[in-house]
Design a protein around this motif. Structure first.
Motif, PDB file in Angstrom:
ATOM      1  N   ARG A  36       0.824  -1.211   0.000  1.00  0.00           N
ATOM      2  CA  ARG A  36       0.000   0.000   0.000  1.00  0.00           C
ATOM      3  C   ARG A  36       0.858   1.260   0.000  1.00  0.00           C
ATOM      4  O   ARG A  36       1.787   1.401   0.795  1.00  0.00           O
ATOM      5  CB  ARG A  36      -0.928   0.012   1.214  1.00  0.00           C
ATOM      6  N   GLU A  37       0.508   2.166  -0.883  1.00  0.00           N
ATOM      7  CA  GLU A  37       1.088   3.507  -0.891  1.00  0.00           C
ATOM      8  C   GLU A  37      -0.040   4.512  -1.048  1.00  0.00           C
ATOM      9  O   GLU A  37      -0.973   4.287  -1.823  1.00  0.00           O
ATOM     10  CB  GLU A  37       2.069   3.691  -2.045  1.00  0.00           C
ATOM     11  N   LEU A  38       0.053   5.596  -0.332  1.00  0.00           N
ATOM     12  CA  LEU A  38      -0.888   6.707  -0.493  1.00  0.00           C
ATOM     13  C   LEU A  38      -0.064   7.964  -0.688  1.00  0.00           C
ATOM     14  O   LEU A  38       0.610   8.424   0.236  1.00  0.00           O
ATOM     15  CB  LEU A  38      -1.798   6.828   0.726  1.00  0.00           C
ATOM     16  N   ILE A  39      -0.079   8.497  -1.899  1.00  0.00           N
ATOM     17  CA  ILE A  39       0.821   9.582  -2.289  1.00  0.00           C
ATOM     18  C   ILE A  39       0.013  10.847  -2.531  1.00  0.00           C
ATOM     19  O   ILE A  39      -0.887  10.873  -3.385  1.00  0.00           O
ATOM     20  CB  ILE A  39       1.603   9.203  -3.562  1.00  0.00           C
ATOM     21  N   LEU A  40       0.319  11.888  -1.778  1.00  0.00           N
ATOM     22  CA  LEU A  40      -0.347  13.177  -1.976  1.00  0.00           C
ATOM     23  C   LEU A  40       0.139  13.784  -3.284  1.00  0.00           C
ATOM     24  O   LEU A  40       1.352  13.915  -3.509  1.00  0.00           O
ATOM     25  CB  LEU A  40      -0.017  14.109  -0.814  1.00  0.00           C
ATOM     26  N   ILE A  41      -0.774  14.140  -4.176  1.00  0.00           N
ATOM     27  CA  ILE A  41      -0.368  14.678  -5.490  1.00  0.00           C
ATOM     28  C   ILE A  41      -0.969  16.080  -5.688  1.00  0.00           C
ATOM     29  O   ILE A  41      -1.554  16.387  -6.720  1.00  0.00           O
ATOM     30  CB  ILE A  41      -0.755  13.732  -6.643  1.00  0.00           C
ATOM     31  N   ASP A  42      -0.810  16.929  -4.686  1.00  0.00           N
ATOM     32  CA  ASP A  42      -1.361  18.286  -4.741  1.00  0.00           C
ATOM     33  C   ASP A  42      -0.520  19.246  -5.569  1.00  0.00           C
ATOM     34  O   ASP A  42      -1.022  20.296  -5.989  1.00  0.00           O
ATOM     35  CB  ASP A  42      -1.484  18.861  -3.324  1.00  0.00           C
ATOM     36  N   LYS A  43       0.727  18.953  -5.793  1.00  0.00           N
ATOM     37  CA  LYS A  43       1.618  19.930  -6.419  1.00  0.00           C
ATOM     38  C   LYS A  43       1.613  19.828  -7.940  1.00  0.00           C
ATOM     39  O   LYS A  43       1.401  18.766  -8.517  1.00  0.00           O
ATOM     40  CB  LYS A  43       3.037  19.766  -5.883  1.00  0.00           C
ATOM     41  N   ASP A  44       1.844  20.992  -8.557  1.00  0.00           N
ATOM     42  CA  ASP A  44       2.150  21.088  -9.993  1.00  0.00           C
ATOM     43  C   ASP A  44       0.994  20.648 -10.888  1.00  0.00           C
ATOM     44  O   ASP A  44       1.150  19.790 -11.757  1.00  0.00           O
ATOM     45  CB  ASP A  44       3.413  20.289 -10.328  1.00  0.00           C
ATOM     46  N   TRP A  45      -0.156  21.248 -10.688  1.00  0.00           N
ATOM     47  CA  TRP A  45      -1.281  21.076 -11.589  1.00  0.00           C
ATOM     48  C   TRP A  45      -1.323  22.246 -12.569  1.00  0.00           C
ATOM     49  O   TRP A  45      -0.771  23.318 -12.310  1.00  0.00           O
ATOM     50  CB  TRP A  45      -2.596  21.010 -10.818  1.00  0.00           C
ATOM     51  N   ARG A  46      -1.972  22.026 -13.694  1.00  0.00           N
ATOM     52  CA  ARG A  46      -2.257  23.100 -14.641  1.00  0.00           C
ATOM     53  C   ARG A  46      -3.745  23.410 -14.584  1.00  0.00           C
ATOM     54  O   ARG A  46      -4.575  22.506 -14.472  1.00  0.00           O
ATOM     55  CB  ARG A  46      -1.870  22.677 -16.060  1.00  0.00           C
TER      56      ARG A  46
END
Length: 941
Positions: A29-39
């Motif tokens: 299991r991995e839970l990765i926050l992906i809040d950065k670097d959106w367009r």
């Protein structure tokens, strides 16, 4: 012993991230926050050209799988879009307009502004080949609203509500070992509530990876039963199998205390669920001498659920929980852990000054701590499911919660929303009650309301039988919903006869789910309807409504009432009753939108808290009113208070319980002093001094703010030569920062139309009237030639790709509304040729060094209004007859740099929210204003 805020915040950090990292290191299991670097870019509600041509293809994303087109397509060129991090609320960035929505704070967004009602988000992520075989999913905590999500051009689904968390399995669509594209289209044209709701991806987004056999999201349910000095823990876990394994698995449940010590465990071998099915497995564990969760000592435990297959650990799922009992009694009110406790609550919406609904996690803690300091012990989520981090803050800081769904009803739409909220939230010890509705006037008093309530209550009990259900009711208290709801929720004394209802329904517990609804403006002590300012003295807001003091006296004097929830803890955007434009925030809060206290805070602190309190209102700066009587109120829980003006006593007065004291004092500049006595002994002194003129700015880190977090809340004020706060100052302050960024500014003024955020404006100009003619040679010119006007025809129309010219000359137009030296104008070229030369208004332009398909344009060659672009290129060749060739030459991006950050003080205060850069060891906030001494605040990492 009361746990300090800093200790609680460290606990928060220890639970939020390291647990996930620990799990990642031991299982699949991995839970990765992906809040950065959106367009991000705005689309359009109904103009498909302005919506990037989305859903205009012959095959749409609904007709054929994988046909996400326009900006939903995997390879759409989003380089010209704005780059940002989540959480993001695009509404707070917009200006105000009288044509905007009253309920949403008159911002230029929503259905009345179709060009600002659709928001597109895109992000690229890499997923390694080693993840092939895992289940890959995207998890969204909330998108406002009506979101469509695509992954690599594949449509995943639509979530209508802006308050639900949701998850999509993307396993089948992943480009393993390469780049993957996430696309979200949010449609905020329709309002869900009658209060500010923001728009966009305003909560967190995660990439999740699990073994095919795994605990489902929100798949645990932990309850406890306390017997003697032992707690029996029931731990249910829902395990899903998205693979073909048909053997047995081992499920291990372990409980850890706050120090990380394992205190209980149990294991069981079970049959694996069948393919794409899930099973629920239940375990019993015992905790000896449990540390109970309560509002003063919010003790938490951690359940670790492990799944092992053939001895190998394949999944770990962490669940934070608390051990406590709650009870609502129709005669004696509310009990926590068997002890009577009066609910001292507030209602709150989810926005904050300067940042709208896009609250960083630290601000959730900041706001709950502010309410705790006021003496509040309960929080009602008005009127929708909250963000998960708010509930985590309530768990860790000790705040009781009423969790509320958005809509009443009995169909899948309503019950599915309720179920998702409850399954997500039911392990939080802070939650004491589920609310399934609020002020549903059309059904409150009739049989339809009864039927719906009965269904929703029974449905809720199926999911969580440990907590009761309530509804906030405001249109009469003796029929319809109020006759069947488990816990009666009274919304305002003036809306019905509470005692008559109680006498008829004596077995039904009750509480004031909304009370007060007073109108006050921080720092204002004389109502000025022309300016839309309401006096801060606690007054009846309307003839049939009650002041804060009147409401609290009513509820605290009746043991059968569990307590009351004030409307509201904080001011919020929108619903600016009793005024309209240009008021843009509410007037109901005990604190303003920044969290600066109004004077009612000190009344509540006196009677809700457990420490001596002494507060004088108003301030003592009344130049021009010399000799006129001023109403002086003292909020205190002292036995007696003596008031002095310039050392002249106005005598002692005895304080009645749950009351305040009043004097009329003719204004004379100087020192107004109050002295508080308990048991005849002087215990507190409070003063209000007439100040000199403002001389300097003062910046201070809010004392409740978690200094270990990345986000800090800074108080801005001005002081006189003696260092005294100047309470009527309204200076405009300019800000700059090094080592971080400013997220937003505010001041609590309900009529302020100032910007909340100062960000670069990014606008896009399409290339139109695009034409072509054939070139005679493959050699591209370095200067623009004169081309015959009669030879131009529509570009790419009827192109014979098997018999193309050596080169083509293209001509198009783009319009610039304004142009100045400060603008940064770029042409993002989309390849329509092998070799290319670009001319703007006859001037050859060169590509930028970092991107061969980006041209930064000198403002000197640009014109306001129509501009001409020529592109000379050798043609692309089709490899296969069915290849679709690009015919879009690209787009013009115009960046207008933001103004410097600034904000006026309002009655002495402003607030600025800042975020440290990840690698900065310190950051420096600077503030300046005309005629004032500048200030710098240095904060170290």
């Amino acid at each position: 012993m009361k746990i300090s805020f800093f200790k609680n915040f460290l606990l928060f950090l220890s639970f939020l991230i390291p647990i996930l990292a620990f799990a990642q290191s031991k299982s699949d299991r991995e839970l990765i926050l992906i809040d950065k670097d959106w367009r991000f870019s705005f689309g359009h509600l109904f103009d498909t050209e302005k919506d990037f041509g989305h859903a205009t293809g012959y095959f749409s994303y609904l007709t054929k799988t994988g046909f996400g087109d326009g900006s939903a397509a995997k390879d759409f060129d989003d380089r010209a879009w704005r780059k940002l991090d989540l959480p993001h609320d695009w509404v707070v960035e917009q200006p105000f307009s009288e044509n905007g929505s009253f309920s949403h704070g008159f911002k230029t967004a929503g259905k009345g502004f179709p060009e600002k009602s659709i928001g597109w988000y895109r992000k690229k992520i890499s997923i390694p080949e080693s993840d092939n075989g895992k289940i890959i999913s995207l998890k969204f905590d909330g998108v406002f609203r009506n979101s469509k999500v695509f992954f690599n051009g594949y449509y995943l689904g639509t979530e209508e509500s802006g308050y639900n968390g949701f998850e999509y399995d993307v396993t089948a669509y992943v480009n393993y070992g390469g780049e993957n594209t996430i696309v979200v289209r949010a449609d905020a044209s329709m309002e869900e509530g009658w209060f500010y709701e923001g728009a966009g991806i305003y909560r967190h987004v995660y990439l999740q990876k699990t073994n095919p056999i795994h605990v489902i999201t929100n798949g645990t349910y932990v309850t406890s039963e306390i017997k003697n000095n032992e707690a029996e823990i029931s731990a249910e876990v829902s395990v899903e199998n998205k693979g073909n394994y048909k053997g047995s698995i081992e499920i291990i449940q372990m409980i850890f205390d706050a120090s990380g010590k394992q205190i209980a465990s149990v294991s069981e071998n079970v049959n694996t669920p069948e393919f794409y099915k899930s099973n629920v497995y239940a375990s019993k564990l015992n905790v000896k001498n449990p540390l109970l969760w309560d509002i003063e000592n919010p003790n938490l435990y951690r359940l670790e659920t492990q799944i092992r297959k053939d001895g190998k650990l394949i999944d770990i799922y962490e669940t934070s929980f608390g051990i406590r009992t709650v009870k609502f009694d129709p005669e004696k009110g509310f009990f926590l852990n068997g002890k009577s406790l009066k609910l001292k609550g507030t209602n709150n919406h989810q926005d904050h000054a300067g940042i709208g609904t896009a609250l960083p996690d630290e601000i959730q803690y900041y706001r709950i701590q502010k309410l705790k300091e006021m003496g509040a012990n309960a929080y009602r989520c008005s009127h929708h499911p909250p963000t998960p981090e708010l509930l985590e803050a309530c768990d860790k800081l000790g705040m009781l919660v009423i969790d509320e769904t958005r809509l009443m009803g009995i169909n899948d739409y309503h019950l599915n929303d309720l179920e998702r909220m409850m399954k997500r939230d039911r392990n939080h010890p802070s939650i004491i009650c589920w609310s399934v509705g609020n002020e549903e006037w059309n059904i409150e008093g009739n049989i339809v309301g009864e039927r719906i309530t009965n269904v929703m209550q029974d449905f809720a009990k199926r999911i969580d039988p440990t907590r009761p259900v309530t509804v906030g009711i405001s249109s009469g208290f003796r029929s319809g919903i109020s006759s069947v709801v488990e816990i009666m929720g009274y919304n305002y004394l003036g809306n019905g006869d509470i005692e008559a209802h109680r006498n008829e329904f004596k077995q039904q517990p009750g509480m004031g789910t909304e009370e007060g609804s007073t109108f006050t403006t921080r720092g204002v002590y004389f109502t000025d309807d022309a300016k839309h300012y309401k006096s801060a003295y606690d007054q009846k807001p309307r003839p049939t409504f009650y002041s804060i003091e009147e409401g609290w006296k009513f509820y605290t004097e009746r043991p059968y009432l569990a307590g009351m929830f004030i409307w509201t803890g904080f001011d919020y955007r929108g619903e600016p009753t009793p005024y309209g434009w240009p008021s843009v925030t509410s007037y109901f809060g005990m604190m303003d939108v920044c969290g600066f206290p109004k004077d009612n805070v000190f009344y509540l602190k006196s009677w809700w808290g457990n420490k001596p309190v002494l507060h004088i209102m108003p301030h003592w700066n009344w130049s021009g009113m010399e000799g006129k009587e001023i109403d002086v109120w003292v909020q205190s829980n002292c036995d007696e208070v003596e008031l002095f003006l310039n050392k002249k006593s106005f005598g002692k007065k005895k304080m009645k319980i749950n009351s305040h004291l009043e004097w009329k004092v003719k204004y004379t500049p100087g020192t107004l002093e109050a002295v508080g006595y308990i048991n005849g002994k002087k215990v507190l002194t409070e003063i209000q001094k007439t100040t000199e003129k403002a001389e300097a700015i003062r910046l201070s880190l809010d004392k409740e703010n978690p200094s270990k977090g990345n986000v800090s809340v800074i108080t801005v004020e001005v002081i006189d030569k003696n260092g005294l706060h100047v309470p009527r100052a309204n200076d405009e302050i300019m800000f700059s920062i090094k080592g971080g960024k400013i997220l937003g500014v505010g001041n609590g003024d309900p009529t302020s139309l100032e910007k909340d955020q100062f960000i670069d404006d990014v606008s896009l100009a399409a290339i139109t009237n695009f034409k072509e003619q054939k070139g005679s040679t493959a050699n591209l010119p370095q200067e623009l030639q004169n081309y015959p006007e009669n030879d131009w025809k529509t570009a790419f129309k009827d192109r014979d790709y098997k018999n193309q010219a050596p080169s083509y000359i293209y001509k198009g137009e783009f319009n610039l509304n304004t142009i100045s030296k400060s603008n940064i104008v770029s042409f993002f070229y989309k390849k329509i040729g092998v070799e290319t030369v670009v001319f703007i208004n006859g001037n050859k332009v060169n590509p930028s060094p970092e991107d061969s398909q980006k041209y930064i344009l000198d403002p000197a060659i640009l014109k306001e209004g129509k501009n001409t672009i020529h592109i000379v290129a050798t043609p692309l060749q089709k490899v296969k007859d069915w290849d679709v060739m690009n015919t879009d030459p690209g787009i013009i991006q115009v960046v207008t740099p933001a103004e410097p950050w600034k904000r006026k003080l309002f009655n002495g205060y402003a607030q600025i929210i800042i975020q440290k850069e990840d690698n900065a060891k310190e950051f420096i906030l600077s503030a300046s204003a005309k005629g004032l001494r500048n200030a710098n605040l240095v904060l170290k990492k």
